[in-house]
Design an enzyme around this catalytic site. Sequence first.
Site, PDB file in Angstrom:
ATOM      1  N   SER A 155       0.853  -1.180   0.000  1.00 20.32           N
ATOM      2  CA  SER A 155       0.000   0.000   0.000  1.00 20.32           C
ATOM      3  C   SER A 155       0.892   1.234   0.000  1.00 20.32           C
ATOM      4  O   SER A 155       1.919   1.269   0.689  1.00 20.32           O
ATOM      5  CB  SER A 155      -0.918  -0.011   1.216  1.00 20.32           C
ATOM      6  N   GLU A 156       0.484   2.265  -0.763  1.00 17.50           N
ATOM      7  CA  GLU A 156       1.336   3.433  -0.983  1.00 17.50           C
ATOM      8  C   GLU A 156       1.798   4.094   0.301  1.00 17.50           C
ATOM      9  O   GLU A 156       2.856   4.724   0.350  1.00 17.50           O
ATOM     10  CB  GLU A 156       0.601   4.508  -1.805  1.00 17.50           C
ATOM     11  N   ASN A 157       0.978   4.002   1.349  1.00 18.19           N
ATOM     12  CA  ASN A 157       1.319   4.692   2.592  1.00 18.19           C
ATOM     13  C   ASN A 157       2.348   3.937   3.432  1.00 18.19           C
ATOM     14  O   ASN A 157       2.467   4.197   4.625  1.00 18.19           O
ATOM     15  CB  ASN A 157       0.053   5.007   3.400  1.00 18.19           C
ATOM     16  N   SER A 177       8.447   3.895   0.259  1.00 14.60           N
ATOM     17  CA  SER A 177       7.297   3.190  -0.305  1.00 14.60           C
ATOM     18  C   SER A 177       7.201   3.456  -1.809  1.00 14.60           C
ATOM     19  O   SER A 177       6.924   2.546  -2.595  1.00 14.60           O
ATOM     20  CB  SER A 177       6.018   3.652   0.395  1.00 14.60           C
TER      21      SER A 177
END
Lengths: 218, 218, 232, 232
Positions: free
Chosen positions: B54-56, B96
């Site tokens: 996930s991008e976060n 990330s």
Amino acid sequence: MSATEQDWAPLSRDGMAARAAQDIPEGWYVNLGIGVPTLIGNHIPPEREVILHSENGVLGMGPAPEKHRENPWLINASSQRITLRVGASLVHHADSFAIVRGGHLDLCVLGGFQVAENGDLANWSHSPKEVARQIGGAMDLAVGAKRVWVVMEHVTKDGKPRILRRCSYPLTASACVTRVYTNMAVLDVTPAGFKVVEIIPGMSFSELQARSEAELIR
Amino acid sequence: MSATEQDWAPLSRDGMAARAAQDIPEGWYVNLGIGVPTLIGNHIPPEREVILHSENGVLGMGPAPEKHRENPWLINASSQRITLRVGASLVHHADSFAIVRGGHLDLCVLGGFQVAENGDLANWSHSPKEVARQIGGAMDLAVGAKRVWVVMEHVTKDGKPRILRRCSYPLTASACVTRVYTNMAVLDVTPAGFKVVEIIPGMSFSELQARSEAELIR
Amino acid sequence: MIDKFVRSMAEAMDGIRDGAVVMIPGFAEVGAPNALIDGLIEQGAKDLTVVINATGKPRVPGVKVTGFARLVELGRVRKVITSFVRAGSVCGEAVKAGTVVAEVIPQGTLAERIRAAGAGIPAFYTPTGADTLVAEGKEIREYRGRRCVLEEAIHADVALVEAWMADRWGNLVFRGAGRNFNPLVAMAAELTIVQTHHVCDLGQIPAEEVMTPGIFVDRVLHMPVGDPKLPV
Amino acid sequence: MIDKFVRSMAEAMDGIRDGAVVMIPGFAEVGAPNALIDGLIEQGAKDLTVVINATGKPRVPGVKVTGFARLVELGRVRKVITSFVRAGSVCGEAVKAGTVVAEVIPQGTLAERIRAAGAGIPAFYTPTGADTLVAEGKEIREYRGRRCVLEEAIHADVALVEAWMADRWGNLVFRGAGRNFNPLVAMAAELTIVQTHHVCDLGQIPAEEVMTPGIFVDRVLHMPVGDPKLPV
């Protein structure tokens, strides 16, 4: 005393290191280069919280370890075994150089071959033709730190000046040096040139000038 | 059966997600975009080790948490609360996106408005004049992942094709899509154009072609 | 089940080709993947380009040449990208003799160029090296009143990594100053091969404490070796 | 003795000027420095440029406007650099009305531009955004056969940071997904102000586990607030 007799003694390596150490206040983040600059660490009183950085990812170096209590996983950029101060942190090489290049160090102290009156520094090579090149982190430090001090002998072993109008050796970085500590004097690099901050006891301004190529400012 | 009567039913959102999930092998590192792509996670059997990013800054998302066992410090890029799989890791946003942009993801699955036969993707805006712009991580994912799959309805709500010769909406990235899962078919983007991999039961090639602007290859 | 552990050095080194670009981390032996370097020496790939921070100390009579210097001595290295080439070292002699080409660059630029490859940044500007020999032939542009050099990412075919702990997904933890270039080279290579002191069960490394996520790792070899030694 | 702890919000906010560039991290409330944003609202600086990943959800009738959206509603924000502007949000309305200028860019480019400022990289190339609206007016260059956009570092005057743990040197640890942009903005600002849930003695955070070294931190305010809430 005759005119040919000198009434002064140049500082030792430790003397230069101690002198520079006096000017580093609590709270500064500082990188000490290889050689005499590394000795500065020994002259900062432990109760003065100065946070020492090493290029290999150490922030918060402590004093040298006692014999037989060395941690082989902890070294500095000079490959010497070190300790960590309480509060230290460890990062990888890109983060370590983000600290350097991002302008976060208050100070780096480097050794030097030559410093010019415009702040140019030469400290890594005697000739562009040299096959062996040892750049290491010097160019990053010289460009990145908020202040760059140089600690070096005022003249070469054969008496040639290192305080110059223009460097003759390949540059480490241009217009980067803010102050120079030599075994004879402390000099600030100003827009007008080298300004003498202090001279070792017994040496006159003209004696210092005679050992410098660049014109010094009182 | 009369010619006007249709003998097929388009896949549901979950049906599309389940179909795409079939093609994700164990060991892949995968980012699932907002919307239908996120549902794919529910259709990967837990014993198949697919590592969801996930991008976060989350690598190794697990299934949704049970009610009242949510960890408010763990969310995904859709702001939904998540769990971590055993073996997960957490990083900051630049790391990330280094995962995304450095080409380390085996796959990202994105929603789409339009896909063109050369692999162009439009999935973030209906017009360059729109004031509201919601780019998020889509452009990074579309450019960075090794494979980009799009999951979307084959046509718009009012029946307009989304499988196009050229996108009319602003692009997310050019020539990035490798495969499209719609509610009617699976299409590969090839140098020659869209190649039909499969069609839902009961639908003919010509029925699919009629709902696509781009020319399809059998 | 994902399992990145390999059972032998031969398996770890499998497929490294002649002409490969190989990254070797470590700083004065700390965090240096010495067992894997020995494995590479054994494996036989030649015509290598090696990316390594320092290329070794001057030769000391009676002291056996090992590690990267041995690879050079065997004639297996064509080019080195580094921040240090010392006179009197095996590599320095090879550069002098013209058998090895050296690209010597600032250490921070080296670290950043490796990270850039891992992060999908093909090139970046930096003030480091402007107005010096290392800027020769490079594009210069001014930002905020400072001259900056355009530097390109360094990609590798293979990275050799030394970890302190690893699990079967390839999540890594480094010890002390042994981190240095290890997380960077792991990101920048097509094939990342790790030697690890310790093997962990999956989940034993807390998610917050993973230093290199397994996505950057391809093969892990359990290699419990001793503590790093200071170079002679 | 170095002590970066401040005793009051007023002390934390001291000196933030009109026209400042302020970075606000957080991802959907997780890792968002909400107490410091309230402090900034109270403090009064205006004409701000705010760098923030997402500018807020659409207005919900009956739900009070808080945080960054409140700062916009009060007319204190001149420009926003972000990856999300939603229609119907306070910021979206302000952009539509022309009272706020929005630079909307890809999230990864946003993160990397912030990191670049912290790492001394004035500009870098990236393939993200090439051939799209976000490349308009930007320089394009091809690397490895891909068109890449030249993107510049984003520097800030002030970064507001939310940490889970902090010590008096400013060493920080973040919790879960609360890390996100926090370590990056801490590097990119002249003045980094931290709110922390927990206060640690120096040395309580092991050197290997420090996520943001204190060198990037100027002021720390102990602010034990609750867990992050999901946005409405």
